[in-house]
Design a protein around this motif. Structure first.
Motif, mmCIF file in Angstrom:
data_model
loop_
_atom_site.group_PDB
_atom_site.id
_atom_site.type_symbol
_atom_site.label_atom_id
_atom_site.label_comp_id
_atom_site.label_asym_id
_atom_site.label_seq_id
_atom_site.Cartn_x
_atom_site.Cartn_y
_atom_site.Cartn_z
ATOM 1 N N THR A 99 0.793 -1.240 0.000
ATOM 2 C CA THR A 99 0.000 0.000 0.000
ATOM 3 C C THR A 99 0.824 1.288 0.000
ATOM 4 N N ASP A 100 2.155 1.196 -0.071
ATOM 5 C CA ASP A 100 2.954 2.422 -0.211
ATOM 6 C C ASP A 100 2.559 3.129 -1.499
ATOM 7 N N ILE A 101 2.513 4.451 -1.463
ATOM 8 C CA ILE A 101 2.298 5.262 -2.660
ATOM 9 C C ILE A 101 3.674 5.722 -3.118
ATOM 10 N N VAL A 102 4.011 5.413 -4.378
ATOM 11 C CA VAL A 102 5.365 5.634 -4.877
ATOM 12 C C VAL A 102 5.349 6.252 -6.270
ATOM 13 N N ASN A 103 6.474 6.868 -6.616
ATOM 14 C CA ASN A 103 6.760 7.292 -7.986
ATOM 15 C C ASN A 103 7.740 6.272 -8.541
ATOM 16 N N VAL A 104 7.552 5.860 -9.816
ATOM 17 C CA VAL A 104 8.393 4.815 -10.378
ATOM 18 C C VAL A 104 8.901 5.191 -11.766
ATOM 19 N N VAL A 105 10.007 4.558 -12.136
ATOM 20 C CA VAL A 105 10.512 4.582 -13.505
ATOM 21 C C VAL A 105 10.420 3.138 -13.986
ATOM 22 N N VAL A 106 9.758 2.926 -15.134
ATOM 23 C CA VAL A 106 9.557 1.573 -15.638
ATOM 24 C C VAL A 106 10.149 1.424 -17.034
ATOM 25 N N VAL A 107 10.508 0.183 -17.373
ATOM 26 C CA VAL A 107 11.003 -0.159 -18.713
ATOM 27 C C VAL A 107 10.138 -1.281 -19.272
ATOM 28 N N ASP A 108 10.123 -1.405 -20.608
ATOM 29 C CA ASP A 108 9.430 -2.514 -21.255
ATOM 30 C C ASP A 108 10.169 -3.802 -20.923
ATOM 31 N N SER A 109 9.413 -4.806 -20.503
ATOM 32 C CA SER A 109 10.012 -6.073 -20.114
ATOM 33 C C SER A 109 8.975 -7.173 -20.295
ATOM 34 N N ILE A 110 9.417 -8.315 -20.723
ATOM 35 C CA ILE A 110 8.510 -9.446 -20.903
ATOM 36 C C ILE A 110 8.724 -10.400 -19.739
ATOM 37 N N GLN A 111 7.824 -10.353 -18.787
ATOM 38 C CA GLN A 111 7.830 -11.254 -17.643
ATOM 39 C C GLN A 111 6.648 -12.205 -17.821
ATOM 40 N N SER A 112 6.466 -13.161 -16.929
ATOM 41 C CA SER A 112 5.414 -14.156 -17.121
ATOM 42 C C SER A 112 4.023 -13.536 -17.261
ATOM 43 N N GLN A 113 3.708 -12.525 -16.464
ATOM 44 C CA GLN A 113 2.381 -11.913 -16.522
ATOM 45 C C GLN A 113 2.435 -10.405 -16.740
ATOM 46 N N TYR A 114 3.607 -9.843 -16.912
ATOM 47 C CA TYR A 114 3.752 -8.386 -16.933
ATOM 48 C C TYR A 114 4.526 -7.917 -18.159
ATOM 49 N N THR A 115 4.259 -6.673 -18.575
ATOM 50 C CA THR A 115 4.963 -6.114 -19.728
ATOM 51 C C THR A 115 5.849 -4.933 -19.350
ATOM 52 N N TYR A 116 5.896 -4.602 -18.056
ATOM 53 C CA TYR A 116 6.753 -3.527 -17.564
ATOM 54 C C TYR A 116 7.467 -3.992 -16.305
ATOM 55 N N ARG A 117 8.671 -3.439 -16.095
ATOM 56 C CA ARG A 117 9.434 -3.701 -14.867
ATOM 57 C C ARG A 117 9.859 -2.375 -14.263
ATOM 58 N N VAL A 118 9.715 -2.242 -12.961
ATOM 59 C CA VAL A 118 10.153 -1.043 -12.253
ATOM 60 C C VAL A 118 11.664 -1.106 -12.081
ATOM 61 N N VAL A 119 12.372 -0.038 -12.497
ATOM 62 C CA VAL A 119 13.816 0.020 -12.286
ATOM 63 C C VAL A 119 14.172 0.972 -11.150
ATOM 64 N N ALA A 120 13.290 1.925 -10.861
ATOM 65 C CA ALA A 120 13.531 2.867 -9.770
ATOM 66 C C ALA A 120 12.198 3.185 -9.096
ATOM 67 N N MET A 121 12.219 3.252 -7.773
ATOM 68 C CA MET A 121 11.006 3.496 -6.994
ATOM 69 C C MET A 121 11.339 4.434 -5.838
ATOM 70 N N PHE A 122 10.504 5.452 -5.670
ATOM 71 C CA PHE A 122 10.713 6.416 -4.597
ATOM 72 C C PHE A 122 9.384 6.700 -3.912
ATOM 73 N N PRO A 123 9.360 6.617 -2.587
ATOM 74 C CA PRO A 123 8.103 6.870 -1.885
ATOM 75 C C PRO A 123 7.672 8.332 -2.081
ATOM 76 N N VAL A 124 6.366 8.542 -2.213
ATOM 77 C CA VAL A 124 5.844 9.892 -2.379
ATOM 78 C C VAL A 124 5.997 10.651 -1.068
ATOM 79 N N LYS A 125 5.722 9.999 0.039
ATOM 80 C CA LYS A 125 5.853 10.631 1.347
ATOM 81 C C LYS A 125 6.415 9.593 2.314
ATOM 82 N N MET A 126 7.481 9.963 2.987
ATOM 83 C CA MET A 126 8.069 9.054 3.971
ATOM 84 C C MET A 126 7.779 9.568 5.371
ATOM 85 N N LEU A 127 7.309 8.694 6.220
ATOM 86 C CA LEU A 127 7.062 9.025 7.618
ATOM 87 C C LEU A 127 8.165 8.406 8.449
ATOM 88 N N TYR A 128 8.783 9.194 9.307
ATOM 89 C CA TYR A 128 9.850 8.664 10.164
ATOM 90 C C TYR A 128 9.403 8.650 11.591
#
Length: 128
Positions: A99-128
């Motif tokens: 349930t984290d809300i994130v910003n991502v960078v994705v690339v085209d990728s052929i996985q078993s059920q998916y056509t995109y892969r996340v290469v970079a992920m950053f949380p929108v808001k981090m609580l410490y």
């Protein structure tokens, strides 16, 4: 071209053809199934490729999406984008959680059920 396998030192696009992993830097390190754009040349009568540049076939940034599934070291964002912790770039110390809300960078990728892969992920808001 599609990545068929990855070793510590090489990215394979066929059984006979590999690309040195050292050609990649920054956020993108190819993963099995990723689609690549390869600029190369070869001399007539010679099957050896001289690789000039390699990059993801396509990439895009997607804002404010939800981590919808996590299973061990893999997960899914918005029910349709695959990620693996083994190849994910993120902030030091951040591990995606359900349930984290994130910003991502994705690339085209052929996985078993998916056509995109996340290469970079950053949380929108981090609580410490």
């Amino acid at each position: 071209m599609r990545v068929t396998s990855v070793t510590q030192g090489n990215i394979y696009i066929s059984k006979e053809t590999s690309i040195p992993a050292q050609l990649f830097s920054g956020e993108f390190m190819p993963y099995q199934g990723d689609l690549l754009l390869i600029d190369y040349s070869s001399k007539p009568g010679n099957s050896k490729m001289n690789i000039h540049t390699v990059s993801p076939l396509n990439f895009q940034r997607i804002s404010k999406v939800c981590v919808t599934s996590i299973n061990g070291r893999t997960g899914v964002v918005d029910d349709f984008i695959f990620f693996t912790l083994d190849s994910l770039h993120t902030l030091p110390g951040y591990i995606p959680a359900l349930t984290d809300i994130v910003n991502v960078v994705v690339v085209d990728s052929i996985q078993s059920q998916y056509t995109y892969r996340v290469v970079a992920m950053f949380p929108v808001k981090m609580l410490y």
